[in-house]
Design a protein around this motif. Sequence first.
Motif, PDB file in Angstrom:
ATOM      1  N   PHE A  14       0.826  -1.208   0.000  1.00 23.60           N
ATOM      2  CA  PHE A  14       0.000   0.000   0.000  1.00 23.60           C
ATOM      3  C   PHE A  14       0.863   1.263   0.000  1.00 23.60           C
ATOM      4  O   PHE A  14       0.529   2.247  -0.652  1.00 23.60           O
ATOM      5  CB  PHE A  14      -0.960   0.000   1.181  1.00 23.60           C
ATOM      6  CG  PHE A  14      -2.031  -1.054   1.080  1.00 23.60           C
ATOM      7  CD1 PHE A  14      -2.618  -1.363  -0.135  1.00 23.60           C
ATOM      8  CD2 PHE A  14      -2.441  -1.742   2.199  1.00 23.60           C
ATOM      9  CE1 PHE A  14      -3.602  -2.337  -0.240  1.00 23.60           C
ATOM     10  CE2 PHE A  14      -3.428  -2.716   2.113  1.00 23.60           C
ATOM     11  CZ  PHE A  14      -4.007  -3.008   0.888  1.00 23.60           C
ATOM     12  N   LEU A  15       1.965   1.230   0.716  1.00 25.39           N
ATOM     13  CA  LEU A  15       2.878   2.367   0.719  1.00 25.39           C
ATOM     14  C   LEU A  15       3.491   2.575  -0.668  1.00 25.39           C
ATOM     15  O   LEU A  15       3.600   3.708  -1.151  1.00 25.39           O
ATOM     16  CB  LEU A  15       3.979   2.168   1.762  1.00 25.39           C
ATOM     17  CG  LEU A  15       5.015   3.284   1.862  1.00 25.39           C
ATOM     18  CD1 LEU A  15       4.354   4.585   2.310  1.00 25.39           C
ATOM     19  CD2 LEU A  15       6.131   2.893   2.814  1.00 25.39           C
ATOM     20  N   LEU A  18       0.970   4.196  -2.901  1.00 23.81           N
ATOM     21  CA  LEU A  18       0.846   5.621  -2.580  1.00 23.81           C
ATOM     22  C   LEU A  18       2.012   6.415  -3.157  1.00 23.81           C
ATOM     23  O   LEU A  18       1.817   7.468  -3.767  1.00 23.81           O
ATOM     24  CB  LEU A  18       0.762   5.819  -1.066  1.00 23.81           C
ATOM     25  CG  LEU A  18       0.769   7.267  -0.583  1.00 23.81           C
ATOM     26  CD1 LEU A  18      -0.460   8.016  -1.087  1.00 23.81           C
ATOM     27  CD2 LEU A  18       0.859   7.318   0.931  1.00 23.81           C
ATOM     28  N   VAL A  19       3.223   5.909  -2.991  1.00 26.57           N
ATOM     29  CA  VAL A  19       4.408   6.613  -3.500  1.00 26.57           C
ATOM     30  C   VAL A  19       4.344   6.735  -5.027  1.00 26.57           C
ATOM     31  O   VAL A  19       4.618   7.808  -5.582  1.00 26.57           O
ATOM     32  CB  VAL A  19       5.701   5.907  -3.039  1.00 26.57           C
ATOM     33  CG1 VAL A  19       6.919   6.432  -3.784  1.00 26.57           C
ATOM     34  CG2 VAL A  19       5.878   6.059  -1.537  1.00 26.57           C
ATOM     35  N   ALA A  21       1.675   6.810  -6.894  1.00 29.29           N
ATOM     36  CA  ALA A  21       0.632   7.773  -7.242  1.00 29.29           C
ATOM     37  C   ALA A  21       1.099   9.207  -7.002  1.00 29.29           C
ATOM     38  O   ALA A  21       0.821  10.093  -7.812  1.00 29.29           O
ATOM     39  CB  ALA A  21      -0.635   7.479  -6.442  1.00 29.29           C
ATOM     40  N   VAL A  22       1.814   9.447  -5.911  1.00 30.78           N
ATOM     41  CA  VAL A  22       2.317  10.794  -5.623  1.00 30.78           C
ATOM     42  C   VAL A  22       3.341  11.213  -6.675  1.00 30.78           C
ATOM     43  O   VAL A  22       3.320  12.354  -7.156  1.00 30.78           O
ATOM     44  CB  VAL A  22       2.903  10.863  -4.193  1.00 30.78           C
ATOM     45  CG1 VAL A  22       3.672  12.146  -3.970  1.00 30.78           C
ATOM     46  CG2 VAL A  22       1.798  10.712  -3.157  1.00 30.78           C
ATOM     47  N   THR A  54      -6.573   9.318  -6.878  1.00 28.24           N
ATOM     48  CA  THR A  54      -5.825   8.112  -6.525  1.00 28.24           C
ATOM     49  C   THR A  54      -5.031   8.317  -5.238  1.00 28.24           C
ATOM     50  O   THR A  54      -5.035   7.460  -4.350  1.00 28.24           O
ATOM     51  CB  THR A  54      -4.885   7.717  -7.684  1.00 28.24           C
ATOM     52  OG1 THR A  54      -5.672   7.450  -8.839  1.00 28.24           O
ATOM     53  CG2 THR A  54      -4.060   6.496  -7.336  1.00 28.24           C
ATOM     54  N   VAL A  55      -4.355   9.452  -5.127  1.00 26.82           N
ATOM     55  CA  VAL A  55      -3.598   9.751  -3.904  1.00 26.82           C
ATOM     56  C   VAL A  55      -4.550   9.829  -2.707  1.00 26.82           C
ATOM     57  O   VAL A  55      -4.281   9.265  -1.640  1.00 26.82           O
ATOM     58  CB  VAL A  55      -2.776  11.049  -4.059  1.00 26.82           C
ATOM     59  CG1 VAL A  55      -2.198  11.492  -2.729  1.00 26.82           C
ATOM     60  CG2 VAL A  55      -1.667  10.855  -5.081  1.00 26.82           C
ATOM     61  N   ASN A  58      -5.748   6.390  -1.685  1.00 31.21           N
ATOM     62  CA  ASN A  58      -4.691   5.643  -1.001  1.00 31.21           C
ATOM     63  C   ASN A  58      -4.455   6.146   0.424  1.00 31.21           C
ATOM     64  O   ASN A  58      -4.082   5.377   1.297  1.00 31.21           O
ATOM     65  CB  ASN A  58      -3.390   5.691  -1.797  1.00 31.21           C
ATOM     66  CG  ASN A  58      -3.405   4.732  -2.963  1.00 31.21           C
ATOM     67  OD1 ASN A  58      -3.916   3.627  -2.861  1.00 31.21           O
ATOM     68  ND2 ASN A  58      -2.863   5.155  -4.081  1.00 31.21           N
ATOM     69  N   LEU A  59      -4.680   7.426   0.649  1.00 31.71           N
ATOM     70  CA  LEU A  59      -4.476   7.988   1.981  1.00 31.71           C
ATOM     71  C   LEU A  59      -5.690   7.820   2.893  1.00 31.71           C
ATOM     72  O   LEU A  59      -5.536   7.554   4.081  1.00 31.71           O
ATOM     73  CB  LEU A  59      -4.149   9.479   1.880  1.00 31.71           C
ATOM     74  CG  LEU A  59      -2.744   9.839   1.438  1.00 31.71           C
ATOM     75  CD1 LEU A  59      -2.635  11.337   1.226  1.00 31.71           C
ATOM     76  CD2 LEU A  59      -1.725   9.359   2.451  1.00 31.71           C
ATOM     77  N   GLN A  67      -8.299   1.264  -4.647  1.00 30.31           N
ATOM     78  CA  GLN A  67      -6.843   1.404  -4.712  1.00 30.31           C
ATOM     79  C   GLN A  67      -6.282   0.723  -5.954  1.00 30.31           C
ATOM     80  O   GLN A  67      -5.359   1.239  -6.588  1.00 30.31           O
ATOM     81  CB  GLN A  67      -6.211   0.833  -3.452  1.00 30.31           C
ATOM     82  CG  GLN A  67      -6.483   1.679  -2.228  1.00 30.31           C
ATOM     83  CD  GLN A  67      -5.988   1.032  -0.963  1.00 30.31           C
ATOM     84  OE1 GLN A  67      -6.248  -0.140  -0.710  1.00 30.31           O
ATOM     85  NE2 GLN A  67      -5.274   1.804  -0.154  1.00 30.31           N
ATOM     86  N   THR A  74      -2.437   4.916 -12.501  1.00 32.83           N
ATOM     87  CA  THR A  74      -1.043   5.313 -12.330  1.00 32.83           C
ATOM     88  C   THR A  74      -0.141   4.603 -13.325  1.00 32.83           C
ATOM     89  O   THR A  74       0.744   5.216 -13.937  1.00 32.83           O
ATOM     90  CB  THR A  74      -0.586   5.016 -10.885  1.00 32.83           C
ATOM     91  OG1 THR A  74      -1.457   5.693  -9.977  1.00 32.83           O
ATOM     92  CG2 THR A  74       0.843   5.451 -10.653  1.00 32.83           C
TER      93      THR A  74
END
Length: 111
Positions: A14-15, A18-19, A21-22, A54-55, A58-59, A67, A74
């Motif tokens: 999951f991390l 997130l990374v 997507a950012v 998306t970000v 995920n958050l 997700q 992404t």
Amino acid sequence: MLLTAFGGFMSLIFLAMLVLAVVALGMAAIAREDAYRAADKQNKMFWLIILGITVAVNLLVPMIFLQIAGLVATIVFFVDVRPALRQVSGGGGRRGGSSSDGPYGPYNGGR
């Protein structure tokens, strides 16, 4: 024990989502608006909204199917949109060589 290891593994997944997507959101924000039109892709605002959602998902929303949908968006940005943007913006990555150049110079067919 096994359940704890699986939870840690999923947290890393999951991390990573997130990374990615950012990073994609940042790259989409940096690219010029006219490059999207020249590459014949959706406009810049479309990609900023999709990647921003998306970000946020995920958050804030731990729903795996949302997700995964964001991960697909992404991946599409990274493998389709970004290379097209780089090509029309002049950032192709290759500096002068031909397509037959290897890491140590041109390939000459074994001669």
